[in-house]
Structures are given as structure tokens and as C-alpha cells.
Design an enzyme around this catalytic site. Structure first.
Site, short mmCIF file in Angstrom:
data_model
loop_
_atom_site.label_atom_id
_atom_site.label_comp_id
_atom_site.label_asym_id
_atom_site.label_seq_id
_atom_site.Cartn_x
_atom_site.Cartn_y
_atom_site.Cartn_z
N TYR A 1 -1.19 2.97 -8.19
CA TYR A 1 -1.06 2.09 -7.03
C TYR A 1 -2.37 1.36 -6.73
O TYR A 1 -3.44 1.94 -6.82
CB TYR A 1 -0.63 2.87 -5.78
CG TYR A 1 -0.36 1.94 -4.63
CD1 TYR A 1 0.88 1.32 -4.53
CD2 TYR A 1 -1.34 1.61 -3.71
CE1 TYR A 1 1.13 0.42 -3.51
CE2 TYR A 1 -1.10 0.71 -2.69
CZ TYR A 1 0.14 0.11 -2.60
OH TYR A 1 0.39 -0.79 -1.60
N TRP B 1 -4.17 -2.88 -5.51
CA TRP B 1 -4.05 -4.33 -5.51
C TRP B 1 -4.73 -4.99 -6.70
O TRP B 1 -4.47 -6.14 -6.99
CB TRP B 1 -4.66 -4.89 -4.22
CG TRP B 1 -3.69 -5.03 -3.10
CD1 TRP B 1 -2.74 -4.13 -2.71
CD2 TRP B 1 -3.56 -6.16 -2.21
NE1 TRP B 1 -2.04 -4.62 -1.63
CE2 TRP B 1 -2.53 -5.87 -1.29
CE3 TRP B 1 -4.22 -7.38 -2.10
CZ2 TRP B 1 -2.14 -6.75 -0.28
CZ3 TRP B 1 -3.84 -8.25 -1.08
CH2 TRP B 1 -2.80 -7.93 -0.20
N1 LIG Z 1 -5.90 5.30 6.73
C1 LIG Z 1 -5.31 4.26 6.12
N2 LIG Z 1 -5.21 4.24 4.80
C2 LIG Z 1 -4.62 3.19 4.18
C3 LIG Z 1 -4.12 2.11 4.93
C4 LIG Z 1 -4.24 2.15 6.35
O1 LIG Z 1 -3.78 1.24 7.08
N3 LIG Z 1 -4.85 3.25 6.91
N4 LIG Z 1 -3.54 1.04 4.28
C5 LIG Z 1 -2.93 1.32 3.00
C6 LIG Z 1 -2.57 0.06 2.33
S1 LIG Z 1 -1.46 -0.95 3.20
C7 LIG Z 1 -2.99 -0.28 1.09
S2 LIG Z 1 -2.33 -1.69 0.35
C8 LIG Z 1 -3.92 0.59 0.34
C9 LIG Z 1 -4.91 -0.21 -0.51
O2 LIG Z 1 -5.41 0.57 -1.49
P1 LIG Z 1 -5.91 -0.03 -2.90
O3 LIG Z 1 -5.10 -1.21 -3.23
O4 LIG Z 1 -5.96 1.04 -3.89
O5 LIG Z 1 -7.29 -0.57 -2.50
P2 LIG Z 1 -8.32 -1.50 -3.26
O6 LIG Z 1 -9.62 -1.14 -2.66
O7 LIG Z 1 -7.88 -2.93 -3.14
O8 LIG Z 1 -8.27 -1.03 -4.76
C10 LIG Z 1 -8.19 -1.89 -5.85
C11 LIG Z 1 -9.12 -1.37 -6.96
O9 LIG Z 1 -8.92 -2.17 -8.12
C12 LIG Z 1 -10.19 -2.48 -8.69
N5 LIG Z 1 -10.04 -3.70 -9.48
C13 LIG Z 1 -10.18 -4.99 -9.09
N6 LIG Z 1 -9.93 -5.82 -10.12
C14 LIG Z 1 -9.63 -5.05 -11.20
C15 LIG Z 1 -9.28 -5.33 -12.57
O10 LIG Z 1 -9.16 -6.47 -12.99
N7 LIG Z 1 -9.03 -4.25 -13.36
C16 LIG Z 1 -9.11 -2.98 -12.93
N8 LIG Z 1 -8.85 -2.00 -13.80
N9 LIG Z 1 -9.44 -2.69 -11.65
C17 LIG Z 1 -9.69 -3.71 -10.80
C18 LIG Z 1 -11.11 -2.59 -7.50
O11 LIG Z 1 -12.46 -2.42 -7.87
C19 LIG Z 1 -10.59 -1.48 -6.58
O12 LIG Z 1 -11.23 -0.27 -6.84
O13 LIG Z 1 -4.62 1.45 1.25
C20 LIG Z 1 -3.75 2.20 2.07
N10 LIG Z 1 -4.51 3.19 2.81
N1 LIG Z 2 -9.11 -8.79 6.05
C1 LIG Z 2 -8.14 -8.05 5.50
N2 LIG Z 2 -6.84 -8.41 5.67
C2 LIG Z 2 -5.85 -7.66 5.13
C3 LIG Z 2 -6.12 -6.51 4.33
C4 LIG Z 2 -7.50 -6.15 4.17
O1 LIG Z 2 -7.83 -5.14 3.51
N3 LIG Z 2 -8.46 -6.93 4.76
N4 LIG Z 2 -5.10 -5.78 3.77
C5 LIG Z 2 -3.79 -6.42 3.63
C6 LIG Z 2 -2.74 -5.40 3.44
S1 LIG Z 2 -2.66 -4.62 1.94
C7 LIG Z 2 -1.83 -5.09 4.37
S2 LIG Z 2 -0.60 -3.97 4.01
C8 LIG Z 2 -1.85 -5.72 5.69
C9 LIG Z 2 -1.63 -4.67 6.78
O2 LIG Z 2 -1.25 -5.29 7.97
P1 LIG Z 2 -1.17 -4.39 9.28
O3 LIG Z 2 -0.72 -3.03 8.94
O4 LIG Z 2 -0.38 -5.11 10.30
O5 LIG Z 2 -2.72 -4.41 9.70
P2 LIG Z 2 -3.68 -3.33 10.40
O6 LIG Z 2 -4.99 -4.03 10.52
O7 LIG Z 2 -3.66 -2.05 9.69
O8 LIG Z 2 -3.03 -3.12 11.81
C10 LIG Z 2 -2.92 -4.19 12.74
C11 LIG Z 2 -3.13 -3.67 14.15
O9 LIG Z 2 -2.07 -2.81 14.54
C12 LIG Z 2 -2.53 -2.07 15.67
N5 LIG Z 2 -1.78 -0.81 15.76
C13 LIG Z 2 -1.97 0.30 15.03
N6 LIG Z 2 -1.09 1.25 15.39
C14 LIG Z 2 -0.33 0.73 16.39
C15 LIG Z 2 0.76 1.22 17.17
O10 LIG Z 2 1.23 2.33 17.02
N7 LIG Z 2 1.29 0.36 18.09
C16 LIG Z 2 0.83 -0.90 18.28
N8 LIG Z 2 1.43 -1.66 19.18
N9 LIG Z 2 -0.21 -1.38 17.55
C17 LIG Z 2 -0.77 -0.59 16.63
C18 LIG Z 2 -4.00 -1.83 15.42
O11 LIG Z 2 -4.74 -2.04 16.61
C19 LIG Z 2 -4.36 -2.80 14.30
O12 LIG Z 2 -5.51 -3.55 14.57
O13 LIG Z 2 -3.11 -6.36 5.92
C20 LIG Z 2 -3.44 -7.25 4.86
N10 LIG Z 2 -4.56 -8.04 5.32
MO LIG Z 3 -1.14 -2.91 1.96
#
Ligand SMILES: Nc1nc2c(c(=O)[nH]1)N[C@H]1C(S)=C(S)[C@@H](COP(=O)(O)OP(=O)(O)OC[C@H]3O[C@@H](n4cnc5c(=O)[nH]c(N)nc54)[C@H](O)[C@@H]3O)O[C@H]1N2
Ligand SMILES: Nc1nc2c(c(=O)[nH]1)N[C@H]1C(S)=C(S)[C@@H](COP(=O)(O)OP(=O)(O)OC[C@H]3O[C@@H](n4cnc5c(=O)[nH]c(N)nc54)[C@H](O)[C@@H]3O)O[C@H]1N2
Ligand SMILES: [Mo]
Length: 750
Positions: A109, A111
Site C-alpha cells: 500500500y 501512493w
Molecule cells: N494516524 C493516521 N494515519 C494515517 C492517516 C491518517 O489520517 N491518520 N491517513 C492514511 C492515509 S489516508 C494514507 S493514503 C496513508 C499514506 O501512506 P503512504 O502512501 O504509504 O505514504 P507515503 O509517505 O506517500 O509513502 C509513499 C512512499 O513511496 C516512496 N516512493 C515515492 N516514489 C517512489 C518510486 O518511484 N518508487 C518507489 N519504490 N517508491 C517511491 C516514498 O519515498 C514514500 O516512502 O497514511 C494513512 N495513515
Molecule cells: N497537503 C496534503 N493534502 C492531502 C494529503 C497530504 O498528505 N497532504 N493526503 C491526501 C490523502 S491520501 C487523503 S486520503 C486526504 C484525506 O482527507 P481528510 O481525511 O478529509 O483530511 P484530514 O486532514 O485527515 O482531516 C480533515 C479534518 O477533519 C477533521 N476531523 C477529524 N476527525 C473529525 C471528526 O470526528 N469530526 C469532524 N467533524 N471533523 C473531524 C480534522 O480537524 C481534520 O483537520 O487528504 C489528501 N490531501
Molecule cells: Mo489517503
């Protein structure tokens, strides 16, 4: 030389001087963040780049017999490519022969990079499928719970994955937008696949100018774009469902419920209305009831109800709402409330998800023009929900229920990761650290020495997207971009595709893996899909050479703005939903049939296991949101921080603990502890801490279970939303916080 290229945080103009990637700035007037874009050269030439293949010392000496205890502790020994590839091939062959294909865990898993061909996760899964099979991961971290519940309610998951009512119709038609989880502008810096157009703030401002009223429901005031004069309601985290149910109840008792809409477009509303009335549980879902749960004064809830009881109302929820215990329920409750108000399928009305979660949600774009790299069928036919990774490793043969099926965990012997950072995204990282020692071999492809790379047995250095040719884009954006190779690979890095092709050669499956095509031929093949799509819609898509030369192809805008479920509203007989009844299911007989104790058959309030309503003295709710200027853990290495990540704390909570602005603090619970820098103020409601994810996991060398860079996933729980969704529930966590004094670490952790 200047070339246009693309990352998940936007399209950019690259300056290349004497073979060096010298500078990057946002492309055109696309609105991408200049700081994030500008970090590209720093990333590419970072001191954290992996210069050549490495093997863990013990593993080099005694292979799988070394055991996993030395992972992340022993030295990593540089080796040549031939040695490294031979080792990987040998390990894959061994595990296949001794334990079978399902013992190779390769869901991987993450991005990775924006390019669609060199997409590491797609490449590793293609390779492992070609090599005989593997255990895959299903679902995602972003909207895992929605992905499972929405098909039961609406027939598919489009409402979270791709479809959205356009901002154009909101600006033109809505009176009120109620944003549960808010509209945090930081999230608009990012789109999966990358975008040329970052104009979300402009759309919202335009709606505002036309007099649309915004209400932000969130514990965090920053979840609102600048310049938008929104009302702010700050409930306890994870209690939105109760508020939505109370509004639905209010509609019912005031005679505001649109019964003809419910009868024509939904199924099972009787059972839902009985629940609202409290017929069986004796609890009518009143505003007073919701006020008690959410800790929002009843008067505030009443005032909000009065703003939405008439006029055109858009009800929206961020993805974060469903990344919590019982995360399926707020989504179901929002749809049910929208159904009660009867505006689903109308421009600017009804419900929608993710406006504040990702750039491009609600922007106008034609779908299907960014080609996806093809996958191959997985001969092992095994997959586990993404967020069950730790349990899958620790509990071979164990079973969990999942959306009406039973998932049996494989006996994982080898873990293969390319394009994700499990030591960023997984919950309960100290538990992961222990589980990570169990497999016999761990192989990671990475450009950088991330915490996951440092904990591998074999590390293969991957190129970044600046070092290879690709194409990319997002279906939510009106452009497809060429991503030309800007520079030669840094160090001995190789493309993931090239690494897999050489491995496939060694394993005798190259023809299946690459189909005899090289990079250039694959890009042509992908572009041919875009052209075929154009032919179907009568659009003139240029030949590959023209596209590549121009560097960009602008996809013509759709003729009419999108409205979610418009066709269904117009004629539900001609456009039935793919649910069992063909209607919006407010009661699901399918879910009732699963008989899961934690998954009710209609939207309902269920207490989270960790929330403020059940907190002990001193505990606060930790919200871990997406980082403002990073993409998860990506870009952290370019920040050059000398202090841990920040945590937002309310002035009142800070004062009673003796925490001042800028103080170093320690957050902890029974799972672990991490350091942070306190940001004290009124932006976050009392009782709540907000801390972004993405700091690189760095355990203290002297203190057990203390993480020093501020990675909050050492505090989150390894639990899933429910038996139905089995999705990430990171946003349900209670913690304590105190000023940090290195010498007097308390030992409450056990
Ligand atoms: N507590 C908490 N945890 C969360 C979340 C949260 O809201 N709260 N959000 C969750 C969500 S929505 C997501 S999407 C995940 C994100 O989790 P990940 O998608 O695993 O996060 P990234 O840091 O984007 O990891 C991408 C990795 O790919 C590597 N990479 C970049 N380009 C390349 C390439 O060309 N080749 C290879 N082999 N590697 C490459 C980067 O260096 C990086 O280490 O985290 C989740 N975890
Ligand atoms: N700059 C930046 N943008 C991103 C990403 C990133 O890594 N960096 N990651 C991308 C990815 S993979 C994803 S999945 C999306 C995630 O998109 P989201 O999950 O919507 O984004 P978050 O920033 O985790 O949360 C948005 C807000 O929800 C509020 N929140 C949390 N829990 C609750 C709750 O129980 N109730 C209410 N009402 N509000 C709550 C928090 O205050 C938080 O700031 O973002 C994407 N956009
Ligand atoms: Mo995500």
C-alpha cells in the site's frame, strides 16, 4: 532547458542545467504550492537518497536463518546489483517452493509517485502476479469504510471515489453548505496522480461571494478556507453521526421530512424512522440527546437545524469522518439526512463527500482520460483488508469477518514493499515494529532511506520520477501531462520497472511481466487507451508524438456540470441503483443478514471505543490529520527539521498542564509515546489535540517506546472501523500530554 512535469502535489516547470535538476516552480497559473513544488531538487539530491543496493549484515551472512531481530538495528551493507537481485530471486523462489505463493505479502500500500506507468505499487503487484502470486491488500486508507458501506446504500462507491456535485452548481444554487469535517484548504494541495488546476479556494470563494452560507462542523477551526465567513460548530470528534441523526429526527417531528421522496427513492425508511423515534431503544434521537453526546450546546444545534430546514442545502462530509471507529455510520447518516430533506440529485443540494479532502473534488473534468497501468490476475487469489496488515502477519491462519465474507490470514514469510511507507501509515507503530521482525525476509524498493527502507533485509534503490519517462494526471483534473526524464538516475538507482523486469528474467516470467515492451512502448500503449476513450466520446485526442512534444494535453471540459445522482432522481426506473432494491437503502437487509454486532442495518449511533464521552481524567482526543506541506511522509526529508512535529492544543488544556506555546511536550498512552512542539491557542476545541501525520518514525535509543520526531501513529490503535468495513480507524485515539523533561520520563506506559 525547461520541461513540464508532474507530482502528486502538482504540475511544475523544471529547470535543468548541465544535467542537473536545478529548480522547479508551479506550472502556469495552476495554483500549486510553490514551496512543495520548489522542494523537488532537494528531494532528488537529498542526502537520504539510497545510492546503491544494500543488504542487512546478518541477512547477507545467513539469509532467512538470521531471524528478523536485527532489522533496523544491524548495519546495511552495500552490494552490487547482481548480488542483490540474485538474493531477491532466491528468496522468492524459496518461499514459493516451501510455503506457497500466499506466503509472499505484496499488497504494498502507498501512493509512490504520480506517473501512471512507473507506479511502483502497480509494478510490484504485476511482477508478483507474474511470478506466481502473492497476498494482496484490498481497500484503502483514504476511504476504506466508505468503500464498503456505500455499495450497500447506493449500489457502488462512486460518490466517494469519483463522482461529485460540481462547485459550479453549489455557487449557483445552494443556500447553505454544511461541511462535517470542514474544508481544510491544505488538502487541496494534493491530488492522486497530480493536477494542473489547484483552484479549489477560488471555487469556494466564488460560492461565498454569491451569498452561499458555510457551516464548518469540526473540532479544528483551521478546517475552513481563508476568506470564507463560516459559522463554526465544534463537536467532540467522532460524534457527527449523533448530530446528523438528531437533525433527521427534527425533520421528522416537525413534519419537514420529505415523505414522497423517501417513498419513491429509498427503501427501508420505516425502520430508520422508528429508530429515530426510539421505538425499540426508548431513546428518541433529539437535539438534546445529540447535545449530550457531541458536547455542543442544544441551542447551537437548534440554530444550525434552522439554517438547513429550508432552502437548498448541500450536506458534505470529509473523508476523515469515516477513518474512525464505526466510520461507516456518519456516511450512512448523512445520506439518510439528505434523503429526509429530499434534495438528493438536485444541483447544489443533497449530499457529497470529500470536498475538503482532495484537490479536484467538485471541479469540472471529464473522467477516463488518464490511462491506468494494467494489472495482472493474481494466481494466489488472496487478499486482506489494507489496515489489517499487523494482524495478518502476527496471526497466520486467523480469521476475520469482512463485509459478509471470512478472510483467512496467510502464513506470511516474505514481505515485499515498493511505493509505500508502512512505518508512516500503519497504526500502532511499536506493535508494527514487533510484527515486522516476524517474516523471514523483507524486501523494499525506495529512493530514500525511509524508516521502512532502514528496516528491510534487502533494499533496492529506485529512481524518482525525475529520472525516467512517464505520463500522469488525475481524473478530477482537465489535463494529462507528459513526465519526461529530466536527469540521469542518481547513484545506482534503477526504475522499479527495470528492477522487476530483471527479476522476472531470473524467475522465467519476463514475457508475462513486460509483454515484451520497454518503457517507451508501454507509454505508447497507455496513450492509445486515452485515444480510444476519446474516439468513444467523439473527442479528438492527438497522436502520442504530438502529446509528448507539447508536454500537456488539455481535456475538453464536460458540457454540463455534474450533479451527483441526477439521472437517478430524474427517473429511478430507468436509472436504478445497483443495490438489491435498486433504491437508496436506508435499511440494508444484506447488512442485517451479516448479523455483525458492530454494524447496524441502518444508520445508527454507536459509541467509539476511545472517545471523549468515555475518557478518563486527563485524557484528550488525538486527531491525526494530513500534513499541510507534505504528502504523508513524502517531503519530510526536504524539511530539514531540528524539532519534532507540532501539536495543536487548546489554551485551557495547556494551562492546567503547565504547557506553554512552543514547549516540547510528550504525548502518550498505553501504546507508546512521542514528542511534539506545542501550539497553544483557541483553534482547536478543548479536549482535543490535532497533530499531522508524516514525521519519519524514529524511536529513541535510550527510552523504550518513545518516538522523537513526532510520528503520532505510535499512539493510534491497531483497530478497524467494524467487521463490515475492516478499515483504518486512526482517528479514534485518546492520549495524555505533558511538558517533556528528558530526565524525568514517567513510566505510565505499562
Ligand atoms: N494516524 C493516521 N494515519 C494515517 C492517516 C491518517 O489520517 N491518520 N491517513 C492514511 C492515509 S489516508 C494514507 S493514503 C496513508 C499514506 O501512506 P503512504 O502512501 O504509504 O505514504 P507515503 O509517505 O506517500 O509513502 C509513499 C512512499 O513511496 C516512496 N516512493 C515515492 N516514489 C517512489 C518510486 O518511484 N518508487 C518507489 N519504490 N517508491 C517511491 C516514498 O519515498 C514514500 O516512502 O497514511 C494513512 N495513515
Ligand atoms: N497537503 C496534503 N493534502 C492531502 C494529503 C497530504 O498528505 N497532504 N493526503 C491526501 C490523502 S491520501 C487523503 S486520503 C486526504 C484525506 O482527507 P481528510 O481525511 O478529509 O483530511 P484530514 O486532514 O485527515 O482531516 C480533515 C479534518 O477533519 C477533521 N476531523 C477529524 N476527525 C473529525 C471528526 O470526528 N469530526 C469532524 N467533524 N471533523 C473531524 C480534522 O480537524 C481534520 O483537520 O487528504 C489528501 N490531501
Ligand atoms: Mo489517503
Amino acid at each position: 532547458m525547461r520541461r513540464t512535469s508532474l507530482g502528486h502535489w502538482g504540475a511544475f516547470e523544471a529547470t535543468v542545467e548541465n544535467g542537473r535538476f536545478a529548480a522547479a516552480r508551479p506550472w502556469s497559473d495552476g495554483g500549486a504550492d510553490p514551496q512543495m513544488i520548489g522542494a523537488w531538487p532537494d528531494l532528488v539530491y537529498s542526502e537520504h537518497r539510497i545510492d546503491r543496493p544494500h543488504v542487512r549484515e546478518g541477512f547477507l551472512q545467513s539469509r532467512e536463518r538470521a531471524g528478523g531481530e536485527g532489522r533496523g538495528r544491524e548495519a546495511m551493507v552495500p552490494v552490487d546489483w547482481d548480488t542483490a537481485l540474485a538474493l531477491v530471486a532466491e528468496q522468492l523462489q524459496r518461499v514459493h517452493a516451501e510455503h506457497g505463493a500466499a506466503s509472499v505479502f505484496g499488497g504494498s500500500y502507498g501512493w509512490s509517485s504520480a506517473g501512471r506507468f512507473h507506479h511502483a505499487r502497480t509494478q510490484v503487484r504485476r511482477f508478483l502476479a507474474a511470478a506466481g502470486g502473492f497476498t494482496d491488500q484490498v481497500g484503502n486508507y483514504s476511504w476504506g469504510a466508505a468503500n464498503v458501506i456505500l455499495p450497500h446504500i447506493l449500489g457502488d462507491a462512486d460518490a466517494v471515489s469519483s463522482a461529485a456535485t460540481s462547485w459550479q452548481t453549489i455557487a449557483g444554487e445552494s443556500d447553505v453548505v454544511v461541511a462535517f469535517g470542514g474544508l481544510n484548504p491544505k488538502n487541496w494541495r494534493v491530488t492522486s496522480g497530480g493536477a494542473g488546476n489547484h483552484h479549489m479556494p477560488r471555487y469556494v470563494a466564488e460560492a461565498c461571494r454569491r451569498g452561499v452560507k458555510f457551516v464548518v462542523v469540526s473540532p479544528f477551526a483551521d478546517d475552513c478556507p481563508e476568506g470564507v465567513d463560516a459559522s463554526w460548530i465544534a463537536p467532540r470528534p467522532n460524534t457527527d453521526t449523533a448530530i446528523m441523526l438528531a437533525f433527521a429526527h427534527q425533520a421528522l417531528v416537525e413534519g419537514r421530512a420529505d415523505i414522497p421522496f423517501l417513498e419513491r427513492y429509498t427503501r427501508g425508511h420505516d425502520a430508520f424512522l422508528e429508530y429515530l423515534r426510539g421505538t425499540a431503544d426508548g431513546t428518541p434521537k433529539t437535539l438534546a440527546w445529540a447535545a449530550g453526546i457531541s458536547d455542543v450546546p442544544e441551542g447551537e444545534l437548534l440554530a444550525l437545524w434552522q439554517t438547513i430546514r429550508r432552502g437548498r442545502v448541500m450536506l458534505t462530509a470529509s473523508w476523515s469522518l469515516q477513518r474512525a471507529d464505526h466510520g461507516e455510520q456518519p456516511y450512512w447518516a448523512l445520506i439518510a439526512l439528505a434523503a429526509m430533506l429530499g434534495q438528493i440529485g438536485l444541483p447544489g443540494g443533497g449530499f457529497c463527500f470529500g470536498y475538503g479532502s482532495l484537490n479536484g473534488v467538485g471541479a469540472s473534468a471529464r473522467r477516463g482520460y488518464v490511462p491506468a497501468m494494467e494489472s495482472l490476475p493474481n494466481p494466489a487469489g488472496r487478499a486482506v483488508p489494507v489496515a489489517s496488515f499487523i494482524e495478518a502477519i502476527l496471526n497466520p491462519g486467523g480469521e476475520i469477518p469482512f463485509n459478509g465474507r471470512t478472510v483467512v490470514f496467510p502464513d506470511v514469510r516474505l514481505v515485499y514493499w515498493a511505493g509505500g511507507n508502512p512505518f508512516h501509515h500503519t497504526q500502532d507503530l511499536f506493535k508494527l515494529e514487533a510484527a515486522w521482525r516476524k517474516p523471514e525476509a523483507v524486501i523494499v524498493h525506495e529512493p530514500w532511506w525511509t524508516p521502512a527502507a532502514r528496516r528491510a533485509d534487502i533494499v533496492l534503490p529506485a529512481t524518482t520520477s525525475a529520472e525516467r519517462n512517464d505520463l500522469g494526471g488525475s481524473s478530477r483534473d482537465p489535463f494529462v501531462f507528459a513526465m519526461p526524464k529530466l536527469i540521469e538516475p542518481v547513484g545506482e538507482a534503477r526504475d522499479d520497472f527495470v528492477i522487476f523486469r530483471d527479476l522476472a528474467d531470473r524467475l522465467g516470467c519476463r514475457a508475462v511481466f513486460d509483454e515484451g515492451l520497454g518503457e517507451k512502448q508501454w507509454l505508447h500503449r497507455l496513450w492509445a487507451k486515452t485515444r480510444a476513450r476519446g474516439a468513444k466520446e467523439g473527442l479528438d485526442v492527438p497522436p502520442f508524438e504530438t502529446f509528448w512534444e507539447a508536454g500537456i494535453w488539455a481535456v475538453p471540459e464536460p458540457e454540463t456540470p455534474e450533479v451527483l445522482l441526477e439521472a437517478y432522481r430524474r427517473d429511478p426506473e430507468a436509472h436504478p441503483l445497483k443495490t438489491p432494491s435498486g433504491r437508496i437503502e436506508l435499511f440494508s437487509a444484506t447488512i442485517a443478514g451479516f448479523a455483525y454486532a458492530d454494524s447496524p442495518p441502518h444508520a445508527a449511533w454507536r459509541e467509539p471505543r476511545e472517545w471523549l464521552g468515555g475518557a478518563r481524567e486527563g485524557e484528550l482526543h488525538l486527531v491525526t490529520n494530513q500534513p499541510a506541506k507534505r504528502l504523508h511522509s513524502q517531503l519530510y526529508q526536504a524539511e530539514r527539521r531540528n524539532a519534532p512535529e507540532t501539536v495543536q492544543i487548546n489554551r485551557r488544556d495547556a494551562a492546567v498542564r503547565g504547557i506553554g506555546e512552543g514547549d516540547l511536550v510528550r504525548l502518550w498512552n498505553e501504546r507508546g509515546a512521542c514528542l511534539a512542539v506545542a501550539r497553544v491557542g483557541e483553534r482547536v476545541r478543548p479536549g482535543v489535540l490535532v497533530m499531522p501525520t508524516g514525521a519519519w518514525y524514529e524511536p529513541d535509543t535510550r527510552q523504550d517506546r518513545l518516538e522523537v520526531n513526532g510520528n503520532p501513529n505510535v499512539l493510534t490503535a491497531d483497530r478497524r472501523t467494524s467487521a463490515l468495513g475492516q478499515a483504518c480507524a486512526a482517528l479514534s485515539a485518546l492520549v495524555r500530554i505533558e511538558p517533556y523533561r528528558r530526565d524525568e520520563i514517567k513510566r505510565e506506559m505499562d
